[in-house]
Design a protein around this motif. Sequence first.
Motif, PDB file in Angstrom:
ATOM      1  N   SER A  45       0.842  -1.207   0.000  1.00 31.03           N
ATOM      2  CA  SER A  45       0.000   0.000   0.000  1.00 31.03           C
ATOM      3  C   SER A  45       0.872   1.251   0.000  1.00 31.03           C
ATOM      4  N   GLU A  85      -7.509   0.427  -0.145  1.00 24.45           N
ATOM      5  CA  GLU A  85      -7.629  -0.822   0.613  1.00 24.45           C
ATOM      6  C   GLU A  85      -8.927  -0.804   1.440  1.00 24.45           C
ATOM      7  N   ASP A 160      -5.961  -1.716  -4.660  1.00 20.05           N
ATOM      8  CA  ASP A 160      -5.405  -2.288  -3.426  1.00 20.05           C
ATOM      9  C   ASP A 160      -6.372  -3.341  -2.890  1.00 20.05           C
ATOM     10  N   GLU A 161      -6.051  -4.585  -3.093  1.00 16.07           N
ATOM     11  CA  GLU A 161      -6.863  -5.731  -2.679  1.00 16.07           C
ATOM     12  C   GLU A 161      -8.304  -5.631  -3.198  1.00 16.07           C
TER      13      GLU A 161
HETATM   14 MG   LIG Z   1      -1.909  -2.863   2.282  1.00 17.98          MG
END
Ligand SMILES: [Mg+2]
Length: 239
Positions: A45, A85, A160-161
């Motif tokens: 991140s 995220e 992010d994810e």
């Molecule tokens: Mg992360």
Amino acid sequence: MPTPPLFIADLVVERGDKRIVDGLSLSLAPGEIYALLGGNGAGKSTTLFAILGFLERQGGSLTVGGVDVAANPDAVRRQVAYLPENVALYDHLTARENVDYFLKVAGCPRSRADVDAGFEGVGLAAAAWDERAARFSKGMRQKTAIALALLRETPLMLLDEPTSGLDPAAAGDFHRLLETLGRRGVAVLMVTHDLLGAADTADRIGLIQAGRIAREWTASPTVPRFDLNALHSGFASAR
Ligand SMILES: [Mg+2]
Ligand SMILES: Nc1ncnc2c1ncn2[C@@H]1O[C@H](COP(=O)(O)OP(=O)(O)OP(=O)(O)O)[C@@H](O)[C@H]1O
């Protein structure tokens, strides 16, 4: 050589007194899908924050479409769609109102039909489009935010994810969507913990360790695209 959508060389990023990113290099070609994996706290991140100019870099070069984020963060952010995220939506607004609002702020309003198509594309149930986000499940929030990122239609996407919170069918749909983006020339840098999903979609998979890309695998043009055993043992040995 055309300007790459993302170019990073020897990036160094410190947070507090800790050097989190330490000599990371990574470049993306148009249409390339790159999956960045690594342990919790490895700096994935943080790397995305540095690309967006949310964190200063202490060393190295970093350009998006040839623009240095340190010199012109606004110009960079116009070219980048970012899925954070932890997705934050306004609870008192509906999915549509959230997307309309954020698209307006980003300077790229879209028609109602485009937003409908965006929701449809990520598999957000039609009943939710005009429902307040306060009642949304994690996956519904994620789908709304993914639709928003896709509607920006930028040359670079940082995710992010993205599949966290998505059910398996929705994650599969998402991976197919990414392939469509790749074919349209959009470069995608996707942070994920989903090794199988990465192997299914990515053109390259990188393992971040000690602040840099410690291992990298490139998809083979023939099936299987990645040697899953090699990936698994690569990740296991990195722990
Ligand atoms: Mg992360
Ligand atoms: N605000 C902060 N100030 C100082 N250090 C921070 C801050 N936020 C994160 N860190 C540190 O930076 C390091 C990298 O964090 P980062 O969030 O980039 O990891 P990550 O690879 O995304 O992990 P995860 O898979 O858990 O999301 C960690 O050691 C973390 O403790």
